[in-house]
Scaffold this motif. Structure first.
Motif, mmCIF file in Angstrom:
data_model
loop_
_atom_site.group_PDB
_atom_site.id
_atom_site.type_symbol
_atom_site.label_atom_id
_atom_site.label_comp_id
_atom_site.label_asym_id
_atom_site.label_seq_id
_atom_site.Cartn_x
_atom_site.Cartn_y
_atom_site.Cartn_z
ATOM 1 N N LEU A 263 0.825 -1.203 0.000
ATOM 2 C CA LEU A 263 0.000 0.000 0.000
ATOM 3 C C LEU A 263 0.863 1.258 0.000
ATOM 4 O O LEU A 263 0.608 2.203 -0.760
ATOM 5 C CB LEU A 263 -0.929 -0.014 1.210
ATOM 6 N N ILE A 264 1.904 1.254 0.783
ATOM 7 C CA ILE A 264 2.825 2.399 0.810
ATOM 8 C C ILE A 264 3.486 2.575 -0.556
ATOM 9 O O ILE A 264 3.621 3.692 -1.063
ATOM 10 C CB ILE A 264 3.883 2.231 1.929
ATOM 11 N N TYR B 239 0.929 4.094 -2.951
ATOM 12 C CA TYR B 239 0.787 5.523 -2.706
ATOM 13 C C TYR B 239 1.967 6.299 -3.278
ATOM 14 O O TYR B 239 1.806 7.403 -3.769
ATOM 15 C CB TYR B 239 0.663 5.816 -1.205
ATOM 16 N N PHE C 183 1.439 7.345 -6.803
ATOM 17 C CA PHE C 183 0.447 8.380 -7.054
ATOM 18 C C PHE C 183 0.946 9.775 -6.716
ATOM 19 O O PHE C 183 0.307 10.753 -7.018
ATOM 20 C CB PHE C 183 -0.830 8.094 -6.269
ATOM 21 N N ARG C 184 2.066 9.862 -6.065
ATOM 22 C CA ARG C 184 2.582 11.198 -5.668
ATOM 23 C C ARG C 184 3.389 11.802 -6.763
ATOM 24 O O ARG C 184 3.900 11.346 -7.635
ATOM 25 C CB ARG C 184 3.419 11.080 -4.406
#
Length: 123
Positions: free
Chosen positions: A115-116, A119, A122-123
């Protein structure tokens, strides 16, 4: 034969709207007319660029959805497996508890890291 019903007398008609009087545009000097036309051209060009940027953004969004659709699908599958393991943990007695607990903790850690990582994309 069907009889036609007469129109009701005294029915109000919609008021007819009059066109607004067109105000005469103030006369511009040739120099100011040229400046106005140049500004109109610049605005039109900028408008096209905004439309182009919108198309590019939509295209990038579609690419992103395709790219990360699989990642999200995998994360959801991992989450479902973790929930199944957790339900097994609740049902087990003392003997298997430690073994299943270790598996749940490992699956949790893997899902957290995935999950990290997602993410981070997406940054």
């Amino acid at each position: 034969m069907a009889k036609k019903t007469p129109a009701k007398k005294g029915a109000a008609k919609a008021p007819v709207k009059k066109k607004a009087a067109v105000k005469a545009q103030p006369k511009l000097t040739p120099e100011r007319t040229k400046i106005r036309r140049d500004l109109e051209k610049q605005i039109a060009k900028l408008s096209k660029e905004v439309d182009k940027a919108e198309k590019e953004a939509k295209k990038a969004l579609k690419v992103t959805e395709r790219r990360y659709g699989g990642v999200l699908k995998q994360l959801k599958a991992d989450r479902a497996r973790l929930q199944v393991r957790m339900s097994q943990l609740a049902k087990q007695g003392e003997g298997a508890f430690d073994e299943i607990k270790t598996g749940v903790e490992g699956a949790y850690k893997e899902l957290s890291e995935a999950l990290i990582k997602a993410y981070g994309h997406f940054r």
